[in-house]
Design a protein around this motif. Structure first.
Motif, PDB file in Angstrom:
ATOM      1  N   UNK A  72       0.819  -1.210   0.000  1.00  0.00           N
ATOM      2  CA  UNK A  72       0.000   0.000   0.000  1.00  0.00           C
ATOM      3  C   UNK A  72       0.857   1.267   0.000  1.00  0.00           C
ATOM      4  N   UNK A  73       0.230   2.368  -0.344  1.00  0.00           N
ATOM      5  CA  UNK A  73       0.919   3.670  -0.285  1.00  0.00           C
ATOM      6  C   UNK A  73       0.969   4.179   1.143  1.00  0.00           C
ATOM      7  N   UNK A  74       0.004   3.759   1.925  1.00  0.00           N
ATOM      8  CA  UNK A  74      -0.144   4.324   3.266  1.00  0.00           C
ATOM      9  C   UNK A  74      -0.656   3.262   4.231  1.00  0.00           C
ATOM     10  N   UNK A  75      -0.069   3.259   5.440  1.00  0.00           N
ATOM     11  CA  UNK A  75      -0.589   2.365   6.487  1.00  0.00           C
ATOM     12  C   UNK A  75      -1.184   3.223   7.593  1.00  0.00           C
ATOM     13  N   UNK A  76      -2.407   2.855   7.995  1.00  0.00           N
ATOM     14  CA  UNK A  76      -3.067   3.532   9.107  1.00  0.00           C
ATOM     15  C   UNK A  76      -3.030   2.577  10.297  1.00  0.00           C
ATOM     16  N   UNK A  77      -2.361   2.991  11.362  1.00  0.00           N
ATOM     17  CA  UNK A  77      -2.235   2.122  12.530  1.00  0.00           C
ATOM     18  C   UNK A  77      -2.945   2.781  13.710  1.00  0.00           C
ATOM     19  N   UNK A  78      -3.989   2.106  14.189  1.00  0.00           N
ATOM     20  CA  UNK A  78      -4.805   2.672  15.265  1.00  0.00           C
ATOM     21  C   UNK A  78      -4.422   2.023  16.596  1.00  0.00           C
ATOM     22  N   UNK A  79      -3.571   2.705  17.338  1.00  0.00           N
ATOM     23  CA  UNK A  79      -3.076   2.230  18.635  1.00  0.00           C
ATOM     24  C   UNK A  79      -2.658   0.751  18.559  1.00  0.00           C
ATOM     25  N   UNK A  80      -1.700   0.440  17.706  1.00  0.00           N
ATOM     26  CA  UNK A  80      -1.336  -0.971  17.502  1.00  0.00           C
ATOM     27  C   UNK A  80      -0.696  -1.633  18.717  1.00  0.00           C
ATOM     28  N   UNK A  81      -0.279  -0.848  19.693  1.00  0.00           N
ATOM     29  CA  UNK A  81       0.360  -1.454  20.877  1.00  0.00           C
ATOM     30  C   UNK A  81      -0.574  -1.432  22.081  1.00  0.00           C
ATOM     31  N   UNK A  82      -1.806  -1.030  21.865  1.00  0.00           N
ATOM     32  CA  UNK A  82      -2.767  -0.865  22.962  1.00  0.00           C
ATOM     33  C   UNK A  82      -3.008  -2.128  23.756  1.00  0.00           C
ATOM     34  N   UNK A  83      -2.898  -3.283  23.113  1.00  0.00           N
ATOM     35  CA  UNK A  83      -3.166  -4.549  23.815  1.00  0.00           C
ATOM     36  C   UNK A  83      -1.882  -5.322  24.132  1.00  0.00           C
ATOM     37  N   UNK A  84      -0.744  -4.636  24.014  1.00  0.00           N
ATOM     38  CA  UNK A  84       0.532  -5.342  24.215  1.00  0.00           C
ATOM     39  C   UNK A  84       1.277  -4.776  25.413  1.00  0.00           C
ATOM     40  N   UNK A  85       2.133  -5.592  25.992  1.00  0.00           N
ATOM     41  CA  UNK A  85       2.970  -5.053  27.077  1.00  0.00           C
ATOM     42  C   UNK A  85       4.011  -4.108  26.480  1.00  0.00           C
ATOM     43  N   UNK A  86       4.685  -3.356  27.351  1.00  0.00           N
ATOM     44  CA  UNK A  86       5.553  -2.268  26.879  1.00  0.00           C
ATOM     45  C   UNK A  86       6.664  -2.782  25.959  1.00  0.00           C
ATOM     46  N   UNK A  87       7.304  -3.888  26.391  1.00  0.00           N
ATOM     47  CA  UNK A  87       8.445  -4.403  25.635  1.00  0.00           C
ATOM     48  C   UNK A  87       8.004  -4.901  24.250  1.00  0.00           C
ATOM     49  N   UNK A  88       6.900  -5.666  24.256  1.00  0.00           N
ATOM     50  CA  UNK A  88       6.386  -6.193  22.985  1.00  0.00           C
ATOM     51  C   UNK A  88       5.913  -5.046  22.112  1.00  0.00           C
ATOM     52  N   UNK A 128       0.533   6.508   9.229  1.00  0.00           N
ATOM     53  CA  UNK A 128      -0.124   7.358  10.235  1.00  0.00           C
ATOM     54  C   UNK A 128      -0.306   6.490  11.462  1.00  0.00           C
ATOM     55  N   UNK A 129       0.313   6.891  12.540  1.00  0.00           N
ATOM     56  CA  UNK A 129       0.304   6.093  13.765  1.00  0.00           C
ATOM     57  C   UNK A 129      -0.482   6.825  14.844  1.00  0.00           C
ATOM     58  N   UNK A 130      -1.601   6.272  15.219  1.00  0.00           N
ATOM     59  CA  UNK A 130      -2.366   6.834  16.339  1.00  0.00           C
ATOM     60  C   UNK A 130      -1.879   6.137  17.602  1.00  0.00           C
TER      61      UNK A 130
END
Lengths: 409, 221
Positions: B158-174, B194-196
């Motif tokens: 894709x030309x663009x990736x939209x990431x909506x809180x991709x680490x919201x369900x992960x621990x800090x290290x992961x 675009x990283x939310x």
């Protein structure tokens, strides 16, 4: 393969799981309905087929009758044989007689056969279990199997035959003596009614016993393979003299056949409800699946899936369940039909009611005849009902907006 | 100078809450250039996910316009090939294994052949999961599932990736590892991102930082 079909297959048969419970239950629901439909329509068809076989094997496809006797049977035979579609014809005389053997009386129907032509029309020799049709002459008879058993007669037994003509003579104060004849054969057709009360003799003996002279009661006609019996009967009716008419076996038994068809249709209609109930079960399961997979449906929208494609995914699941269930049901149905007589035998042995079954259902074995039309109807109905079952969940899934579906908890 | 892959102008979005109308986005303008990574931070309920949904054409603004590659966004027709999306809850299809989940992105927009399968395996190798390609999502950890989701987002180039809180369900290290991976792969493939996120450290790693506050998007220097 379109993604919605791929996903439908994967949701029914997920990777790494051999026996998905939801799919199994849904498919089995449809399969049981289809299997029952196959078994019942085949057995009902079997009754009809057996009756046809019995009638055609013993009387030919068409019977020519008059209101009284056919006096000029040779002329009628000549005209009948000239009609296109007619292969052979044989005259017969028939009526009720009384027979007695060692003090045991019985009141069977008597059928006088023209030995020169009978085998061209009816396949009686196929059903001669003991003795031979060749041994039959004007001083002998063949008995149906149950009749012989009931009076205790066997091959070589001498029985006495009384006809209504003798009673007429008795009224006129004439002395009459019964006709003594020898038993030269035992016939078993496989139909309780015929096997329990029929005496087969030569047409001359029957004419003599009834005082018919050279007249006959009727003529049995065999039609060419693949010819429509009704059409040939109609052609015969235009060729035969006034007062003599041809009836196809379907005409002769039209009321009985209509009742049989009605029974079959009613049973089909009632059993179809099993498939409809299975369809509701499929719809319910798929609706639960739509609710459970709301966020996945949202994802499909986010990945570029259109509403109608999402709907198709659930519709295909209904269709696949229908196809698998129908295929399995056909298999189960045919297996059940293969072992139907073993099953009936087991039940009758356990309940010690084998004689009762034969007495009431006429046949010594549970008949089965699977018509292609019936199978096509069953397959189309069950697949269509299953596909309809997928429509409501499909509509529900298509209405979900991806943004709302992704937000759902 | 890079061309803009996404332009949003004067986006406005309101929601009805009972009989009250709440304005979530009042006038949002945004441009993302090819290969650029942009973070959007903001308080909970500030409208970050709403903005992302508008940019992805999953939802329609009350007013304003979104352009993909200079053309008005027209929803599902090109979304599958122009955008890749990564969600907080991964949203992997549970009946499919990791490889099939990655391939699903391609399957939705076209046919899957041996070249596509090879690419999906290559992407799984890049996210370090090639040996778990045939594991179901239920057999993967949270971090592994998100890595599969990242590979899926990149599948159609894709030309663009939209990431909506991709680490919201992960621990800090992961979470840190997933962000590193996402940024690294986007940089490697020159895909805009675009990283939310709520996480300031993750936002700091992007080329441009923005803050969504009271319905407006502000650049953070």
């Amino acid at each position: 393969m379109p993604w919605y079909l791929y996903l439908a297959l994967k949701q029914l048969f997920p990777t790494g799981r051999r026996f998905p419970f939801f799919t199994f239950i849904s498919v089995m629901g449809v399969a049981l309905g289809v299997a029952l439909l196959v078994v019942v329509t085949s057995v009902m068809g079997g009754f009809g087929y057996e009756i046809r076989r019995m009638i055609v094997d013993t009387e030919g496809e068409i019977q020519i009758k008059s209101s009284g006797f056919i006096t000029d049977s040779a002329e009628v035979l000549k005209k009948a044989k000239a009609v296109p579609g007619v292969v052979a014809a044989t005259p017969y005389a028939a009526g009720a007689v009384m027979i007695e053997y060692h003090g045991k009386p019985a009141y069977p129907g008597m059928r006088g056969l023209d030995l020169a032509t009978v085998e061209e029309v009816v396949q009686l020799s196929k059903y001669v279990r003991l003795g031979s049709l060749d041994d039959l002459d004007d001083d002998s008879v063949m008995l149906s199997s149950q009749l012989a058993r009931s009076i205790g007669a066997s091959l070589g037994s001498k029985i006495e035959v009384y006809s209504p003509l003798m009673i007429e003579r008795f009224k006129s104060d004439e002395i009459f003596m019964p006709r003594e004849v020898r038993v030269v054969g035992i016939v078993e057709i496989g139909h309780q009614q015929l096997d329990s009360s029929t005496v087969y003799c030569t047409i001359r003996l029957a004419q003599d016993l009834y005082g018919l002279g050279s007249s006959v009661h009727g003529i049995n006609v065999r039609v060419r393979e693949g010819q429509n019996e009704d059409a040939v009967a109609a052609r015969l009716n235009t060729a035969l003299p006034y007062g003599i008419r041809a009836f196809s076996w379907m005409d002769s038994f039209s009321d009985f056949l209509w009742v049989l068809q009605l029974e079959k249709n009613m049973i089909f209609f009632l059993l179809l409800f099993i498939v409809i109930v299975a369809g509701f079960s499929v719809a319910s399961s798929l609706l639960i699946s739509v609710v459970r997979k709301t966020r996945e449906i949202g994802l499909l929208g986010a990945l570029g899936g259109k509403s109608r494609q999402v709907a198709a995914c659930f519709c295909f699941q209904g269709l696949i369940i229908g196809i698998c269930g129908t295929a399995l049901g056909l298999g189960l149905g045919f297996v059940a039909l293969t072992f139907r007589n073993d099953f009936v035998l087991l039940v009758t042995k356990l309940t010690q009611r084998d004689e009762v079954l034969q007495r009431f259902y006429q046949f010594s074995q549970l008949p089965s005849h699977t018509a292609v039309n019936d199978i096509v109807l069953i397959v189309v109905s069950s697949v269509f009902i299953s596909m309809l079952a997928g429509l409501l969940p499909a509509w529900r899934a298509a209405r979900l907006k991806p943004v709302e579906a992704l937000r759902s908890e | 100078m890079s061309e803009p892959v996404l332009t949003a102008s004067a986006l406005r979005k309101t929601y009805l809450s009972g009989d009250r109308r709440i304005e979530v986005l009042s006038c949002v303008d945004m441009t993302v250039l090819a290969g650029e990574s942009v973070s959007i931070r903001g308080e909970s309920g500030s409208g970050k996910s709403t903005l992302l949904n508008l940019l992805a054409a999953l939802d329609a603004p009350d007013s304003g316009e979104v352009f993909w590659d200079g053309k008005p966004s027209i929803g599902t027709e090109v979304r599958g090939t122009y955008l890749g999306m990564v969600f907080q809850s991964f949203y992997l299809i549970p009946e499919l294994d990791a490889l099939q989940n990655v391939l699903m992105a391609r399957r939705m927009v076209g046919r899957v052949g041996s070249a596509e399968k090879a690419r999906a395996k290559e992407l799984l190798a890049k996210v370090g999961l090639v040996e778990r390609a045939h594991h179901l999502p239920s057999q993967l950890s949270g971090g592994e599932r998100q890595r599969v989701a990242v590979a899926r987002a990149l599948m159609n180039s894709p030309q663009l990736i939209l990431a909506d809180e991709p680490t919201g369900n992960l621990d800090e290290k992961t979470g840190d590892a997933v962000i590193e991976l996402l940024l690294g792969l986007c940089a490697e493939t020159k895909t805009a991102l675009i990283l939310v996120t709520h996480n300031a450290a993750h936002a700091a790693k992007t080329n441009r930082k923005t803050l969504l506050h009271e319905g407006k998007l502000h650049d953070v220097v």
